[in-house]
Every structure is written in structure tokens, then in C-alpha cells.
Motif scaffolding. Structure first.
Motif, short mmCIF file in Angstrom:
data_model
loop_
_atom_site.label_atom_id
_atom_site.label_comp_id
_atom_site.label_asym_id
_atom_site.label_seq_id
_atom_site.Cartn_x
_atom_site.Cartn_y
_atom_site.Cartn_z
N ILE A 1 0.84 -1.21 0.00
CA ILE A 1 0.00 0.00 0.00
C ILE A 1 0.87 1.25 0.00
N GLY A 2 1.87 1.26 0.86
CA GLY A 2 2.71 2.45 0.98
C GLY A 2 3.69 2.64 -0.15
N THR B 1 -11.36 8.76 -3.59
CA THR B 1 -11.99 7.95 -2.54
C THR B 1 -11.09 6.79 -2.14
N VAL B 2 -10.52 6.12 -3.13
CA VAL B 2 -9.63 4.99 -2.85
C VAL B 2 -8.41 5.47 -2.05
N TRP C 1 -6.82 -1.91 -7.96
CA TRP C 1 -7.82 -1.61 -8.99
C TRP C 1 -7.66 -0.18 -9.52
N SER C 2 -7.47 0.77 -8.62
CA SER C 2 -7.35 2.17 -9.01
C SER C 2 -6.11 2.40 -9.87
N PHE C 3 -4.97 1.88 -9.44
CA PHE C 3 -3.75 2.03 -10.22
C PHE C 3 -3.89 1.31 -11.56
N GLY C 4 -4.47 0.12 -11.53
CA GLY C 4 -4.64 -0.63 -12.77
C GLY C 4 -5.50 0.10 -13.77
N TRP D 1 -5.74 3.34 -18.71
CA TRP D 1 -6.17 4.55 -19.42
C TRP D 1 -4.97 5.25 -20.04
N LEU D 2 -3.87 5.35 -19.31
CA LEU D 2 -2.67 6.00 -19.82
C LEU D 2 -2.10 5.24 -21.01
#
Length: 266
Positions: A159-160, A188-189, A223-226, A231-232
Motif C-alpha cells: 500500500i505504501g 476515494t480509494v 484496482w485504481s492504479f490498474g 487509461w494512460l
């Protein structure tokens, strides 16, 4: 004009110096209250010095007219994060007062929603302020993940470190540096990570519940990073295809032009 720039620079230097002084005061209070050991002191001092140096350099490069009220809130959060960092470092030698650690962390997390509102209401939103806020958030999450990993296991460090791994990857894959669209889901995440780690660090839930809470937070972060990386990549691939198409069209036009010149020459 030079006098005004010098005057502004001095005012900004005063802001960062006061921030460093307040950080030392917080460390002194913590040291007096809990008898903080060398690890906590050295880590806290290193954090204070690094924050002062990086912020001073950033201000010199961006040259804002004033430090701004929103940045003062963020600087206050950074001071609290410095205290949390010292407590976590000290926890490797002796258990810190959980109430104190949770209290400092909770205030820092609550203020995370304040500096942005202050910036918007006062019309002082800047790229520097947004980056300062993001870096303070990221470092707090890193420190909390270190603390929680001591009870739940090293997997919590994902996480960190995920955001810093992304930054390193962007040095080798420049397309990762492109701007992302605004996303409430991403915000939010990010907020969930701090809350989940705070709850786990407070130890108010059973061990299994803490592990499940942090795991769900980690899953949402993956999920958020993925989603953002996907998208990038798609945006980069689309721009690459468009650029290749434009280049090929230009080459074809140039070839047609050369052919016409050759015909005319004959």
C-alpha cells in the motif's frame, strides 16, 4: 522588480523556517512525553530537514507570490506526519502510545480535506500546492503501512510503496507521466487507504478483521492504479497511432510531390 522578488523570497523562507521550527517543537514535546529514543529523534529530525529542503527548493523554482493559506494547512499536516514518523521509528525499540499515534494520524487525515477547500475558496490553488498535498499524503500512507506491517505482515507495505513504484516506473516509461482525468473514485480509494491503516493501527478490531480491512483497501488501490495505467496506455497507444498516421501521410504527400516534379522535369 528584483527587490520585490527578494522580498517575496524572504517571506517564503520565513514560512518554511517557521514550519521547521514547529516540527522541532513537536518532536521535543513527543520526546518529553514518551521518552522517545534515538531512532525516533533521528528519523524525526531527518524528516524535518528533508521537508524544509525539498519545500524550499520547490518554492524557489515555482516562485509564488505568497505561501498561501492552503499551503500553511498542508505544512501543518506535514508537521503532524513528522510526529507520526518519529513515533513509528521509535516503535521498533518500544511500543508507542497508540492513542497518541492514532490522534496525530487522525488529525492529519481530517486536515487532508481542508487544504483543498481552503485553496479553492481563497483562489490560491497551484500546481505546487497540489503536489505538496499529494506528497504529504503519500508519505503518511507509507509510514502507516510500515507500522501496520509489523503486526499484519510485510504485504501491507504494498500500500505504501505502490505510488513510489509508479513514480520510478514513470522514469522509464514516460507515457505514465501524462495527466489523468479527474476521478472521484481515485480520491476515494486514496482516502480509504489512510482510514483502513489507521483502524488497523489502532487495534480496535480483531486481528482477522484488521487484516481483511487492510486487504480490501489494498485491493481497491490495485484496482485504481490498474485502471489509471490502462487509461494512460490506451491514450499513449492512440496518440502513437495518430502520430504514425500523420507521419505516413506526410511521407506519402512528399512522395507525390516528388513524383510530380519528376514528371514535370521530363
Amino acid at each position: 522588480m528584483a527587490l520585490n522578488n527578494t522580498y517575496d523570497a524572504r517571506l517564503l523562507a520565513q514560512e518554511t523556517t517557521v514550519g521547521a521550527g514547529l516540527q522541532l517543537l513537536v518532536l521535543a514535546l513527543l520526546g518529553t512525553a514518551i521518552g522517545m529514543g534515538p531512532a525516533g529523534w533521528l528519523t524525526g529530525l531527518a524528516f524535518a530537514l528533508a521537508t524544509w529542503a525539498v519545500l524550499t527548493r520547490a518554492l524557489r523554482r515555482s516562485r509564488p507570490r505568497s505561501f498561501g493559506p492552503a499551503n500553511r494547512v498542508t505544512l501543518g499536516r506535514a508537521i503532524l506526519v513528522g510526529g507520526v514518523t518519529a513515533l513509528v521509528a521509535d516503535s521498533f525499540q518500544s511500543s508507542p502510545p497508540v492513542t497518541l499515534l492514532v490522534g496525530l494520524t487522525a488529525v492529519a487525515l481530517i486536515l487532508d480535506g481542508v487544504d483543498g477547500k481552503v485553496a479553492r475558496r481563497t483562489g490560491t490553488s497551484t500546481a505546487l500546492g497540489a503536489r505538496f498535498d499529494m506528497e504529504v499524503d503519500a508519505f503518511l500512507i507509507l509510514v502507516l503501512s510500515v507500522y501496520v506491517s509489523m503486526s499484519l505482515g510485510p504485504w501491507v507495505l504494498l500500500i505504501g510503496t505502490m505510488r513510489y513504484a509508479f513514480v520510478v516506473a514513470a522514469r522509464f516509461l514516460p507515457w505514465l507521466n501524462a495527466s489523468l482525468p479527474h476521478s472521484m473514485a481515485r480520491k476515494t480509494v486514496a482516502a480509504v487507504q489512510g482510514v483502513a491503516l489507521l483502524v488497523a493501527g489502532a487495534g480496535v478490531l480483531p486481528h482477522l478483521a484488521n487484516a481483511a480491512t487492510v486487504f480490501l483497501a489494498l485491493a481497491s488501490l490495485v484496482w485504481s492504479f490498474g485502471r489509471d495505467i490502462t487509461w494512460l496506455w490506451r491514450t499513449h497507444a492512440h496518440e502513437t497511432r495518430a502520430a504514425r498516421g500523420a507521419h505516413e501521410a506526410a511521407e506519402a504527400a512528399e512522395q507525390r510531390h516528388d513524383s510530380r516534379e519528376l514528371v514535370e522535369a521530363r
